[in-house]
Design a protein around this motif. Structure first.
Motif, short mmCIF file in Angstrom:
data_model
loop_
_atom_site.label_atom_id
_atom_site.label_comp_id
_atom_site.label_asym_id
_atom_site.label_seq_id
_atom_site.Cartn_x
_atom_site.Cartn_y
_atom_site.Cartn_z
N ILE A 1 8.49 -4.18 -3.52
CA ILE A 1 7.32 -4.25 -2.79
C ILE A 1 6.92 -5.47 -2.05
N ALA A 2 6.96 -6.56 -2.78
CA ALA A 2 6.66 -7.75 -2.46
C ALA A 2 7.86 -8.14 -1.45
N ASP A 3 9.00 -7.97 -1.56
CA ASP A 3 10.13 -8.37 -0.65
C ASP A 3 9.90 -7.52 0.76
N ALA A 4 9.03 -6.08 0.64
CA ALA A 4 8.64 -5.52 2.01
C ALA A 4 7.66 -6.03 2.73
N GLY A 5 7.12 -7.06 1.96
CA GLY A 5 5.86 -7.78 2.80
C GLY A 5 4.52 -7.09 2.54
N THR A 6 4.63 -6.20 1.47
CA THR A 6 3.29 -5.14 0.97
C THR A 6 2.71 -5.83 -0.27
N THR A 7 1.43 -5.72 -0.28
CA THR A 7 0.73 -6.33 -1.55
C THR A 7 1.10 -5.33 -2.81
#
Length: 439
Positions: free
Chosen positions: A53-59
């Motif tokens: 999720i972090a890698d996708a730029g999402t919180t």
């Protein structure tokens, strides 16, 4: 001994809850732990999802985690209520790093225990097939590769670097001053490639460099996939004593020749030079040979003669991909063992159809990966001239440094003494050892 290592499930839960409390903590935490450090499978799955999720730029939050688990078909691994339970533990974001260190320590102990049990099983199984020491070493290598460490400021190694610069030479010179003028010498942790057409001197180059490094006191491993150990020994004797190769190959030595062979015996036996000449060797065999030499200490160089003869694993889909993977793996092997690796390779035959037959770096056979992974690439070229209407190789051999991460590219001309299996400096060098602008 075989009882499983205990773990603290609450620490794993609180670490994940702390990330939910401060989603930005995921970037620091993932420098310390991996999913494999978690003893509880659902915690491992949850942490892996957080990283995605972090890698996708999402919180990172309980809602985004559950959505992601459903989207990738992993919702069966983590109950939908579990993320909310962790968020409700009341952990603080600043605690995430402390919890991560504890999870890492327990994870390392558990992996070490599993490796120890695996080594016991290998020992109990008897000799079996293959090198059991290398099988055990591979378990430890996997353990080392699976462990993360927190990053550190680059300045923390400043003192170590200064001491190294004051006490250690950055390289071991090759036996050819002309080559040293271009690449400096042979550096540990570096990958070198020397390539030539068939019969163009690449094996002589590799063996002569191996002899030189061994004579300096460093241990050397020579992977010979083209010649037997005895063939290499004959070349070595010819190189060291100046005995004509024909006399050695045909066993037609004079009394003086036999005296020279005996004179070479003590010198050869004292060399820390070991040969691996198993036919049909695979890449993992070469890695095992290198690791075995590394354990003996002071490893300076591994020569692979030559890469195109390494056997692909069963079921390999692409020979080209295998060669590229081995080139990258050779660079990693040099860094891992702290030695230099020299790969010998052939040049493509179609280069002879060009108006100028001098090789260029794209003539490397097999894979562009070798060009990209190498710190220096040296192409060997012997010119030809017509004698009596026939093309004959000259005694000149060009060292064409086509790639050089440590300096400039260029060409130097030396003398090829094939009858004595060696390459030597010319008595009168007709290419400057130091060109203008070189240091």
């Amino acid at each position: 001994m075989n009882e499983p290592i205990q773990y603290d499930p609450q620490t794993e839960a609180f670490m994940l809850g702390a990330v939910f409390a401060d989603p930005s903590a995921i970037w620091e935490v993932r420098q310390i732990v991996r999913a494999s450090d978690f003893a509880i499978p659902r915690n491992a799955a949850l942490f892996s999802t957080m990283c995605d999720i972090a890698d996708a730029g999402t919180t990172v939050s309980p809602i985004t985690v559950n959505d992601r688990l459903v989207a990738v078909g992993r919702s069966h691994e983590v109950p939908a209520t579990y993320s909310h339970e962790l968020y409700g533990l009341g952990a603080y974001g600043w605690q995430a790093m402390q919890y991560a260190e504890i999870v890492r320590r327990f994870g390392e102990r558990r992996k070490l225990h599993e490796a120890a049990v695996g080594i016991q099983e290998i020992a109990a199984s008897g000799d079996g097939e293959g090198d059991i020491v290398e099988k055990a070493a591979s378990l430890i290598a996997d353990l080392r590769e699976g462990t993360l460490r927190q990053s550190r400021p680059i300045g923390s190694v400043f003192g170590e670097l200064v001491e190294e610069m004051q006490t250690q030479a950055p390289f071991v010179p090759s036996p050819w001053p002309s080559l040293n003028a271009m690449i400096g010498g042979i550096r540990k942790g570096s990958l070198y490639t020397a390539a030539a057409r068939s019969g163009g001197g690449k094996s002589i180059f590799g063996l002569q460099l191996a002899l030189h490094i061994a004579e300096s006191g460093k241990r050397v491993g020579y992977v010979s996939l083209e010649m037997t150990e005895k063939d290499l020994l004959k070349r070595l004797i010819s190189m060291m004593q100046g005995i004509h190769q024909g006399a050695l190959q045909n066993h037609q030595l004079t009394a003086q020749g036999w005296e020279a062979v005996q004179a070479a015996k003590a010198a050869v036996e004292a060399l820390p030079l070991e040969v691996f000449d198993r036919p049909g060797a695979r890449w993992e065999d070469i890695v095992g040979f290198g690791n075995a030499l590394h354990r003996k200490g002071d490893l300076g160089l591994i020569v692979i003669d030559y890469l195109g003869l390494v056997k692909s694993p069963p079921g390999s889909a692409s020979r080209q991909q295998d060669l590229e993977d081995w080139a990258n793996a050779a660079k990693q092997l040099a860094k891992q063992l702290g030695c230099a690796v020299l790969i010998l390779e052939q040049l493509n035959r179609n280069m002879t159809n060009r108006p100028n037959p001098r090789p260029i770096i794209s003539d490397l056979r097999g894979s562009a990966g070798l060009e990209h992974a190498s710190d220096a690439v040296v192409l060997l070229h012997r010119g030809e001239k017509k004698i009596g209407g026939k093309l004959v190789k000259t005694s000149d051999i060009d060292f064409i440094t086509a790639k050089n991460r440590q300096g400039e590219t260029g060409t130097r001309t030396l003398r090829f003494e094939g009858q004595y299996a060696r390459i030597v400096q010319k008595e009168h060098e007709n290419t400057a050892l130091i060109e203008s602008g070189e240091v």
